[in-house]
Design a protein around this motif. Structure first.
Motif, PDB file in Angstrom:
ATOM      1  N   ALA A 190     -14.983   9.134  54.048  1.00  0.00           N
ATOM      2  CA  ALA A 190     -15.272  10.567  54.021  1.00  0.00           C
ATOM      3  C   ALA A 190     -14.747  11.242  55.269  1.00  0.00           C
ATOM      4  CB  ALA A 190     -16.774  10.794  53.880  1.00  0.00           C
ATOM      5  N   ALA A 191     -14.962  10.605  56.421  1.00  0.00           N
ATOM      6  CA  ALA A 191     -14.478  11.172  57.684  1.00  0.00           C
ATOM      7  C   ALA A 191     -12.958  11.255  57.696  1.00  0.00           C
ATOM      8  CB  ALA A 191     -14.988  10.341  58.852  1.00  0.00           C
ATOM      9  N   ALA A 192     -12.309  10.217  57.175  1.00  0.00           N
ATOM     10  CA  ALA A 192     -10.841  10.204  57.163  1.00  0.00           C
ATOM     11  C   ALA A 192     -10.274  11.247  56.220  1.00  0.00           C
ATOM     12  CB  ALA A 192     -10.347   8.811  56.761  1.00  0.00           C
ATOM     13  N   ALA A 193     -11.041  11.636  55.198  1.00  0.00           N
ATOM     14  CA  ALA A 193     -10.553  12.597  54.208  1.00  0.00           C
ATOM     15  C   ALA A 193     -10.621  14.039  54.686  1.00  0.00           C
ATOM     16  CB  ALA A 193     -11.354  12.446  52.914  1.00  0.00           C
ATOM     17  N   ILE A 194     -11.250  14.274  55.817  1.00  0.00           N
ATOM     18  CA  ILE A 194     -11.388  15.652  56.306  1.00  0.00           C
ATOM     19  C   ILE A 194     -10.050  16.136  56.862  1.00  0.00           C
ATOM     20  CG2 ILE A 194     -12.570  17.151  57.946  1.00  0.00           C
ATOM     21  CD1 ILE A 194     -14.846  15.054  57.917  1.00  0.00           C
ATOM     22  N   PRO A 195      -9.528  17.245  56.388  1.00  0.00           N
ATOM     23  CA  PRO A 195      -8.289  17.779  56.966  1.00  0.00           C
ATOM     24  C   PRO A 195      -8.508  18.169  58.427  1.00  0.00           C
ATOM     25  CG  PRO A 195      -8.798  18.834  54.860  1.00  0.00           C
ATOM     26  CD  PRO A 195     -10.005  18.057  55.253  1.00  0.00           C
ATOM     27  N   GLU A 196      -7.557  17.832  59.267  1.00  0.00           N
ATOM     28  CA  GLU A 196      -7.685  18.194  60.682  1.00  0.00           C
ATOM     29  C   GLU A 196      -7.815  19.707  60.842  1.00  0.00           C
ATOM     30  OE1 GLU A 196      -4.871  18.237  64.615  1.00  0.00           O
ATOM     31  OE2 GLU A 196      -4.962  16.335  63.510  1.00  0.00           O
ATOM     32  N   ARG A 197      -7.168  20.458  59.971  1.00  0.00           N
ATOM     33  CA  ARG A 197      -7.228  21.915  60.078  1.00  0.00           C
ATOM     34  C   ARG A 197      -8.650  22.425  59.873  1.00  0.00           C
ATOM     35  NH1 ARG A 197      -4.750  26.619  60.289  1.00  0.00           N
ATOM     36  NH2 ARG A 197      -5.319  28.324  58.879  1.00  0.00           N
ATOM     37  N   LEU A 198      -9.408  21.805  58.965  1.00  0.00           N
ATOM     38  CA  LEU A 198     -10.787  22.219  58.746  1.00  0.00           C
ATOM     39  C   LEU A 198     -11.609  22.015  60.016  1.00  0.00           C
ATOM     40  CD1 LEU A 198     -13.243  23.094  57.082  1.00  0.00           C
ATOM     41  CD2 LEU A 198     -13.376  20.754  56.179  1.00  0.00           C
ATOM     42  N   ILE A 199     -11.417  20.886  60.676  1.00  0.00           N
ATOM     43  CA  ILE A 199     -12.133  20.632  61.928  1.00  0.00           C
ATOM     44  C   ILE A 199     -11.702  21.633  62.994  1.00  0.00           C
ATOM     45  CG2 ILE A 199     -12.545  18.956  63.769  1.00  0.00           C
ATOM     46  CD1 ILE A 199     -12.072  16.755  61.691  1.00  0.00           C
ATOM     47  N   ASP A 200     -10.397  21.846  63.106  1.00  0.00           N
ATOM     48  CA  ASP A 200      -9.881  22.739  64.139  1.00  0.00           C
ATOM     49  C   ASP A 200     -10.357  24.177  63.926  1.00  0.00           C
ATOM     50  OD1 ASP A 200      -8.397  23.446  66.408  1.00  0.00           O
ATOM     51  OD2 ASP A 200      -6.609  23.895  65.223  1.00  0.00           O
ATOM     52  N   GLN A 201     -10.497  24.585  62.661  1.00  0.00           N
ATOM     53  CA  GLN A 201     -10.942  25.955  62.366  1.00  0.00           C
ATOM     54  C   GLN A 201     -12.408  26.183  62.696  1.00  0.00           C
ATOM     55  OE1 GLN A 201      -9.709  26.183  58.179  1.00  0.00           O
ATOM     56  NE2 GLN A 201      -8.380  27.902  58.731  1.00  0.00           N
ATOM     57  N   THR A 202     -13.187  25.116  62.753  1.00  0.00           N
ATOM     58  CA  THR A 202     -14.638  25.262  62.909  1.00  0.00           C
ATOM     59  C   THR A 202     -15.141  24.664  64.222  1.00  0.00           C
ATOM     60  OG1 THR A 202     -14.920  23.237  61.588  1.00  0.00           O
ATOM     61  CG2 THR A 202     -15.064  25.341  60.428  1.00  0.00           C
ATOM     62  N   THR A 203     -14.236  24.454  65.164  1.00  0.00           N
ATOM     63  CA  THR A 203     -14.575  23.980  66.505  1.00  0.00           C
ATOM     64  C   THR A 203     -13.699  24.719  67.511  1.00  0.00           C
ATOM     65  OG1 THR A 203     -12.945  22.183  66.319  1.00  0.00           O
ATOM     66  CG2 THR A 203     -15.215  21.643  65.727  1.00  0.00           C
ATOM     67  N   LEU A 204     -13.956  24.502  68.787  1.00  0.00           N
ATOM     68  CA  LEU A 204     -13.081  24.997  69.852  1.00  0.00           C
ATOM     69  C   LEU A 204     -12.494  23.785  70.557  1.00  0.00           C
ATOM     70  CD1 LEU A 204     -15.270  27.882  71.352  1.00  0.00           C
ATOM     71  CD2 LEU A 204     -13.226  28.125  69.934  1.00  0.00           C
ATOM     72  N   LEU A 205     -11.211  23.553  70.346  1.00  0.00           N
ATOM     73  CA  LEU A 205     -10.551  22.346  70.839  1.00  0.00           C
ATOM     74  C   LEU A 205      -9.306  22.695  71.638  1.00  0.00           C
ATOM     75  CD1 LEU A 205     -10.533  20.234  67.519  1.00  0.00           C
ATOM     76  CD2 LEU A 205     -12.309  20.279  69.292  1.00  0.00           C
TER      77      LEU A 205
END
Length: 349
Positions: free
Chosen positions: A284-299
């Motif tokens: 499940a973690a591997a299936a998350i698009p990096e863009r989704l994480i980047d859009q919802t965090t400050l990195l």
């Protein structure tokens, strides 16, 4: 735009450092320190502990769970915390989810909007220190045909009006939040999608109440991680995102999964949930698009974070709550300081 900090759940593994993080946020001028609760630590105890050992920063519940307390008890707790903290308490409320409400508290998860509206009305009435009587679908005070009588809160809050926030994700809840609250607590907020996923609904609620967004606190929480390698930083948040999008709530009632779908990740959200509920958390973690994480965090580097802060401010965020990542206290404190630096570089301080 102001900055806040979210300590999350007590017992998550960084407890020994949390007070030092809150004290550093206080020193740096952060406006509010939030604490959460689920089915472990309770928020009021944590907030009283933090308030007693800080000077200026507000303390806020993100959230007090509505099924956990009667509305009168919440009013008592809010008034006590506001009094003890010298007027630094903010009351955040939320209905939690069906698994926690029914499995932990034994409270049926039904009609959450109507329940929230009644709850807020009773809390506000009690905190105003008028004699408490109420007739609703979910609460009747005093109980009829019994010895109860309308009572008045004996504690005097420091302030006449304690700010009240609601944690909201779905469109109907957001609209009601705009109508009945002073602020909204948002999670997984993307600046690219915040207008259609949240702000338009909040604005409609404000208009229904004859108000504008002026003075209404839009308060999303974003994890913060500073560094040069954005992809490596994003990987830190794969388990966190997988838990919420894949495993929070049930298959039919996962508000975070539905939010990811509204952001354009319908196929990915379904895959993440399927794998997580099948026990394949790594998949499940591997299936998350990096863009989704980047859009919802400050990195990323400070300049990149500053640009993202500008985007949140432009769309209407008024308090940006940070959850600073780090494996040590020094790393978390450094992230706090980077947040202030980014806000200054963005011209928003």
């Amino acid at each position: 735009m102001r900055l806040g900090i979210n300590l999350g759940y007590w017992g998550a593994g960084m407890d020994s450092d949390n007070l030092a993080v809150a004290q550093e946020a206080d020193r740096l001028g952060y406006s509010v320190c939030w604490a959460a609760e689920a089915y472990g630590s309770d928020a009021p105890t944590v907030l009283s502990w933090v308030a007693a050992q800080t000077e200026r920063i507000d303390v806020g519940s993100a959230i007090f769970q509505i099924p956990a307390r009667t509305p009168a008890m919440t009013a008592m707790t809010a008034a006590t915390l506001d009094s003890l903290s010298g007027g630094r308490f903010r009351l955040g409320l939320g209905v939690s989810g069906p698994q926690v409400s029914e499995g932990w508290y034994g409270v049926k998860f039904d009609k959450p909007l109507a329940r929230t509206r009644e709850y807020v009305e009773i809390v506000r009435k009690a905190m105003s220190r008028e004699r408490l009587s109420y007739e609703g679908q979910h609460w009747t005070l005093p109980l009829p045909d019994g010895p109860g009588k309308p009572l008045k809160l004996t504690v005097h809050p420091q302030r006449e009006h304690i700010p009240l926030y609601i944690a909201a994700i779905g469109p109907k809840n957001l609209r009601q939040t705009g109508e009945i609250a002073d602020g909204a607590l948002l999670i997984f907020p993307s600046a690219d999608h915040l207008e259609e996923t949240a702000l338009s609904h909040l604005r409609a609620g404000r208009e229904a109440a004859g108000a504008t967004m002026e003075g209404f606190d839009v308060c999303p929480t974003l994890p913060l991680a500073v560094g040069a390698d954005v992809s490596a930083l994003a990987d830190q948040f794969r388990p966190y995102t997988a838990l919420y999008v894949g495993g929070m709530g049930s298959r039919k009632q996962n508000f975070y999964n539905q939010l990811a779908q509204r952001m354009g990740y319908e196929k990915e959200a379904a895959e993440i949930q399927d794998k997580y509920l099948a026990g394949d958390k790594a998949g499940a973690a591997a299936a998350i698009p990096e863009r989704l994480i980047d859009q919802t965090t400050l990195l990323g580097p400070v300049d990149r974070i500053a640009e993202r802060m500008q985007a949140y401010a432009a769309v209407g965020v008024t308090t940006l709550t940070l959850a600073p990542a780090g494996f040590t206290l020094d790393e978390r404190v450094a992230a706090l300081r980077a947040g202030v630096e980014a806000l200054e570089r963005a011209g928003l301080a």
